[in-house]
Design a protein around this motif. Sequence first.
Motif, PDB file in Angstrom:
ATOM      1  N   MET A 234      15.114   9.386   9.015  1.00 28.46           N
ATOM      2  CA  MET A 234      14.441   8.648  10.091  1.00 28.46           C
ATOM      3  C   MET A 234      12.932   8.876  10.032  1.00 28.46           C
ATOM      4  SD  MET A 234      16.778   6.948  11.485  1.00 28.46           S
ATOM      5  CE  MET A 234      15.724   6.238  12.725  1.00 28.46           C
ATOM      6  N   PHE A 235      12.553  10.112   9.736  1.00 22.34           N
ATOM      7  CA  PHE A 235      11.127  10.430   9.628  1.00 22.34           C
ATOM      8  C   PHE A 235      10.482   9.588   8.521  1.00 22.34           C
ATOM      9  CE2 PHE A 235       7.572  12.888   7.887  1.00 22.34           C
ATOM     10  CZ  PHE A 235       6.790  13.010   9.028  1.00 22.34           C
ATOM     11  N   GLN A 236      11.167   9.476   7.375  1.00 26.50           N
ATOM     12  CA  GLN A 236      10.631   8.668   6.265  1.00 26.50           C
ATOM     13  C   GLN A 236      10.503   7.201   6.666  1.00 26.50           C
ATOM     14  OE1 GLN A 236       9.249   9.812   3.708  1.00 26.50           O
ATOM     15  NE2 GLN A 236       9.947  11.933   3.880  1.00 26.50           N
ATOM     16  N   LEU A 237      11.473   6.716   7.432  1.00 28.59           N
ATOM     17  CA  LEU A 237      11.397   5.323   7.917  1.00 28.59           C
ATOM     18  C   LEU A 237      10.178   5.120   8.807  1.00 28.59           C
ATOM     19  CD1 LEU A 237      15.099   4.438   8.790  1.00 28.59           C
ATOM     20  CD2 LEU A 237      13.657   3.237   7.161  1.00 28.59           C
ATOM     21  N   LEU A 238       9.922   6.095   9.683  1.00 25.74           N
ATOM     22  CA  LEU A 238       8.773   5.988  10.585  1.00 25.74           C
ATOM     23  C   LEU A 238       7.465   6.014   9.792  1.00 25.74           C
ATOM     24  CD1 LEU A 238       9.807   8.273  13.608  1.00 25.74           C
ATOM     25  CD2 LEU A 238      10.072   5.798  13.358  1.00 25.74           C
ATOM     26  N   VAL A 239       7.413   6.909   8.804  1.00 27.50           N
ATOM     27  CA  VAL A 239       6.204   7.009   7.973  1.00 27.50           C
ATOM     28  C   VAL A 239       5.947   5.682   7.259  1.00 27.50           C
ATOM     29  CG1 VAL A 239       5.229   8.094   5.895  1.00 27.50           C
ATOM     30  CG2 VAL A 239       6.287   9.514   7.654  1.00 27.50           C
ATOM     31  N   ALA A 240       7.028   5.081   6.749  1.00 25.52           N
ATOM     32  CA  ALA A 240       6.882   3.834   5.997  1.00 25.52           C
ATOM     33  C   ALA A 240       6.592   2.638   6.904  1.00 25.52           C
ATOM     34  CB  ALA A 240       8.154   3.568   5.198  1.00 25.52           C
ATOM     35  N   GLY A 241       7.073   2.700   8.154  1.00 22.17           N
ATOM     36  CA  GLY A 241       7.022   1.519   9.006  1.00 22.17           C
ATOM     37  C   GLY A 241       5.898   1.473  10.021  1.00 22.17           C
ATOM     38  N   TYR A 242       5.229   2.596  10.257  1.00 26.78           N
ATOM     39  CA  TYR A 242       4.249   2.643  11.349  1.00 26.78           C
ATOM     40  C   TYR A 242       2.938   3.284  10.926  1.00 26.78           C
ATOM     41  CZ  TYR A 242       8.048   1.414  14.416  1.00 26.78           C
ATOM     42  OH  TYR A 242       9.076   0.739  15.004  1.00 26.78           O
ATOM     43  N   SER A 243       1.874   2.822  11.538  1.00 28.63           N
ATOM     44  CA  SER A 243       0.609   3.556  11.418  1.00 28.63           C
ATOM     45  C   SER A 243       0.354   4.325  12.708  1.00 28.63           C
ATOM     46  CB  SER A 243      -0.545   2.605  11.105  1.00 28.63           C
ATOM     47  OG  SER A 243      -0.534   1.533  12.033  1.00 28.63           O
ATOM     48  N   THR A 244       0.808   3.759  13.847  1.00 26.39           N
ATOM     49  CA  THR A 244       0.804   4.500  15.115  1.00 26.39           C
ATOM     50  C   THR A 244       2.133   4.235  15.819  1.00 26.39           C
ATOM     51  OG1 THR A 244      -0.176   2.649  16.332  1.00 26.39           O
ATOM     52  CG2 THR A 244      -1.707   4.316  15.475  1.00 26.39           C
ATOM     53  N   ILE A 245       2.585   5.229  16.582  1.00 24.33           N
ATOM     54  CA  ILE A 245       3.846   5.103  17.320  1.00 24.33           C
ATOM     55  C   ILE A 245       3.795   6.043  18.521  1.00 24.33           C
ATOM     56  CG2 ILE A 245       4.986   6.801  15.803  1.00 24.33           C
ATOM     57  CD1 ILE A 245       7.631   5.253  16.288  1.00 24.33           C
ATOM     58  N   SER A 246       4.420   5.637  19.607  1.00 27.80           N
ATOM     59  CA  SER A 246       4.354   6.458  20.818  1.00 27.80           C
ATOM     60  C   SER A 246       5.166   7.745  20.658  1.00 27.80           C
ATOM     61  CB  SER A 246       4.896   5.674  22.026  1.00 27.80           C
ATOM     62  OG  SER A 246       6.312   5.562  21.950  1.00 27.80           O
TER      63      SER A 246
ATOM     64  N   THR B 296      -0.789   9.124  15.416  1.00 34.14           N
ATOM     65  CA  THR B 296      -1.241   8.392  14.239  1.00 34.14           C
ATOM     66  C   THR B 296      -0.464   8.976  13.072  1.00 34.14           C
ATOM     67  OG1 THR B 296      -3.429   8.054  15.175  1.00 34.14           O
ATOM     68  CG2 THR B 296      -3.218   7.822  12.777  1.00 34.14           C
ATOM     69  N   VAL B 297       0.212   8.095  12.358  1.00 37.32           N
ATOM     70  CA  VAL B 297       1.116   8.521  11.292  1.00 37.32           C
ATOM     71  C   VAL B 297       0.329   8.818  10.029  1.00 37.32           C
ATOM     72  CG1 VAL B 297       3.070   7.781   9.856  1.00 37.32           C
ATOM     73  CG2 VAL B 297       2.960   7.097  12.275  1.00 37.32           C
ATOM     74  N   LYS B 298       0.625   9.970   9.424  1.00 38.60           N
ATOM     75  CA  LYS B 298      -0.003  10.275   8.133  1.00 38.60           C
ATOM     76  C   LYS B 298       0.849   9.656   7.041  1.00 38.60           C
ATOM     77  CE  LYS B 298      -1.324  13.857   4.935  1.00 38.60           C
ATOM     78  NZ  LYS B 298      -0.916  15.130   4.349  1.00 38.60           N
ATOM     79  N   LYS B 299       0.235   8.773   6.271  1.00 39.33           N
ATOM     80  CA  LYS B 299       0.962   8.118   5.183  1.00 39.33           C
ATOM     81  C   LYS B 299       1.140   9.099   4.025  1.00 39.33           C
ATOM     82  CE  LYS B 299       1.496   4.169   7.108  1.00 39.33           C
ATOM     83  NZ  LYS B 299       2.849   3.791   7.519  1.00 39.33           N
ATOM     84  N   GLN B 300       2.296   9.027   3.400  1.00 40.09           N
ATOM     85  CA  GLN B 300       2.545   9.897   2.254  1.00 40.09           C
ATOM     86  C   GLN B 300       2.407   9.070   0.986  1.00 40.09           C
ATOM     87  OE1 GLN B 300       6.484  11.141   3.257  1.00 40.09           O
ATOM     88  NE2 GLN B 300       5.775  12.883   4.448  1.00 40.09           N
ATOM     89  N   SER B 301       2.053   9.751  -0.091  1.00 43.54           N
ATOM     90  CA  SER B 301       1.995   9.022  -1.354  1.00 43.54           C
ATOM     91  C   SER B 301       3.445   8.695  -1.728  1.00 43.54           C
ATOM     92  CB  SER B 301       1.347   9.877  -2.431  1.00 43.54           C
ATOM     93  OG  SER B 301       2.014  11.116  -2.507  1.00 43.54           O
ATOM     94  N   VAL B 302       3.699   7.426  -1.956  1.00 42.33           N
ATOM     95  CA  VAL B 302       5.084   6.991  -2.174  1.00 42.33           C
ATOM     96  C   VAL B 302       5.508   7.321  -3.598  1.00 42.33           C
ATOM     97  CG1 VAL B 302       6.649   5.005  -2.205  1.00 42.33           C
ATOM     98  CG2 VAL B 302       4.844   5.140  -0.484  1.00 42.33           C
ATOM     99  N   THR B 303       6.564   8.125  -3.689  1.00 41.54           N
ATOM    100  CA  THR B 303       7.144   8.414  -5.007  1.00 41.54           C
ATOM    101  C   THR B 303       8.325   7.469  -5.182  1.00 41.54           C
ATOM    102  OG1 THR B 303       8.650  10.022  -4.080  1.00 41.54           O
ATOM    103  CG2 THR B 303       6.529  10.855  -4.799  1.00 41.54           C
ATOM    104  N   THR B 304       8.890   7.457  -6.369  1.00 44.20           N
ATOM    105  CA  THR B 304       9.999   6.518  -6.620  1.00 44.20           C
ATOM    106  C   THR B 304      11.172   6.809  -5.702  1.00 44.20           C
ATOM    107  OG1 THR B 304      10.608   7.971  -8.423  1.00 44.20           O
ATOM    108  CG2 THR B 304       9.479   5.924  -9.012  1.00 44.20           C
TER     109      THR B 304
END
Length: 204
Positions: free
Chosen positions: A129-141, A175-183
């Motif tokens: 779920m955390f990975q989904l949030l990272v991928a889907g949001y830049s900010t979230i409540s 504010t969501v910290k984006k991760q470098s996307v690996t395969t």
Amino acid sequence: MEEEATTMDFSLLTDAIASKSYDKIADICDNLMLQVSAEGVNFQNDWPYAIHLLGHIYAGDINSARFVWKSMPLAIKENQPEVIAVWGIGQKLWTRDYAGVYEAIRSFDWSPQIQPIVAAFSDNYTKKMFQLLVAGYSTISVQDTALFLGMSEDDVTKYVLVEGWSLDSAARMFTVKKQSVTTEQKLDPSKLQRLTEYVFHLEH
């Protein structure tokens, strides 16, 4: 030989659970069920249905979990509360009730054999779920994040700050910290779509 045909060998299953190889449970149970069925053994009363169901749920195969549930004898469904509780997790996953998954996990006093598998599933589920949030949001409540990760607002704040997110205390927004996307982290777009629909449903 007659004797041997009527006893089920659960040693592979026991070993998988002991070694925390929970991802193997579903296959072991499926194969063993086919084997005893072929031998004509009436195994239904002794079958570890809760573990079998949980194995498929742990592996993320909700369709197979539904099949196991549907093929279960009614007497098992009516008399084994833990089986019903495991299927409660499956139902929440099936309906994509993300917060409900955590409620289903917390609302039952799991047996010592099942508890570690449920805990491992919960941990994996939170990470997904955390990975989904990272991928889907830049900010979230804060509130939505707490729902998605099955935590209190205080706990979720600690969890995401460690991951590098930042908090606007006044607005109660991360504010969501984006991760470098690996395969490995490439995201299924349909999952992201479902997540977006779920948040929309939460907020309206």
